[in-house]
Design a protein around this motif. Structure first.
Motif, PDB file in Angstrom:
ATOM      1  N   GLY A 153       0.808  -1.210   0.000  1.00  0.00           N
ATOM      2  CA  GLY A 153       0.000   0.000   0.000  1.00  0.00           C
ATOM      3  C   GLY A 153       0.845   1.266   0.000  1.00  0.00           C
ATOM      4  N   ARG A 154       0.158   2.409   0.125  1.00  0.00           N
ATOM      5  CA  ARG A 154       0.836   3.702   0.085  1.00  0.00           C
ATOM      6  C   ARG A 154       1.564   3.996   1.395  1.00  0.00           C
ATOM      7  NH1 ARG A 154      -2.322   8.590  -1.574  1.00  0.00           N
ATOM      8  NH2 ARG A 154      -0.238   9.315  -2.062  1.00  0.00           N
TER       9      ARG A 154
ATOM     10  N   SER B 238      -2.496   4.417   3.133  1.00  0.00           N
ATOM     11  CA  SER B 238      -3.597   3.620   2.591  1.00  0.00           C
ATOM     12  C   SER B 238      -4.583   3.217   3.681  1.00  0.00           C
ATOM     13  CB  SER B 238      -3.076   2.337   1.929  1.00  0.00           C
ATOM     14  OG  SER B 238      -2.318   2.615   0.803  1.00  0.00           O
TER      15      SER B 238
END
Length: 162
Positions: A80-81, A102
């Motif tokens: 994820g981010r 995220s």
């Protein structure tokens, strides 16, 4: 953090024995002592800001997998981010990665070097720990001050723990 490297340290001699390039902004590391692989979260593998997008989609973060014997990165896996904290469950050979931007955790299969699941958490998860006996991960969510418990017994289908 900004050097893009991690240091391998001989704890008995208390000396650095290697500096390993891993990617942009390494933040956290966890080691699977059974396999000799370290998992390093990279807050960005690009010049980032929180809003950067590629083709209209948020840029994913990466974890670097480092073979501690050969002292090289053997793979980079998308998660994820803004991946931040990481923990390893050695019995399942997985990494649990807290993705700060995220609001999620990613489950990375370390044998096949792929993300097998991503699971929503509270706001801005920044740290994670896992109990290797129960396979329950505790994820610390900075923004809302909560803990999310995730049962990762079946890595591809993690569930909120009761």
């Amino acid at each position: 953090e900004h050097s893009g490297t991690v240091s391998l340290v001989d704890l008995d001699a208390r000396t650095e024995v290697a500096e390993i390039p891993v990617g942009h902004r390494p933040i956290d590391v966890a080691v699977n002592s059974s396999t000799g692989v370290a998992v390093v979260t990279l807050a960005a593998d690009h010049d980032d800001d929180d809003e950067e997008e590629e083709d209209g989609k948020p840029v994913k973060g990466l974890v670097a997998l480092v073979d501690l014997i050969s002292r090289v990165v053997i793979d980079r896996v998308p998660v994820g981010r803004r991946p931040w904290g990481v923990a390893v469950d050695p019995g399942l050979n997985i990494a649990i990665v807290a993705n700060r931007n995220s609001d999620s955790v990613s489950i990375v299969d370390l044998e096949f070097r792929i993300t097998v699941a991503e699971f929503d958490t509270g706001r801005h998860p920044v740290d994670v720990s896992v109990n290797p006996r129960t396979h329950v991960a505790a994820v610390a969510n900075l923004e809302d001050g909560t803990i999310t418990l995730v049962d990762v017994t079946t890595p591809a289908t993690p569930a909120l723990a009761a």
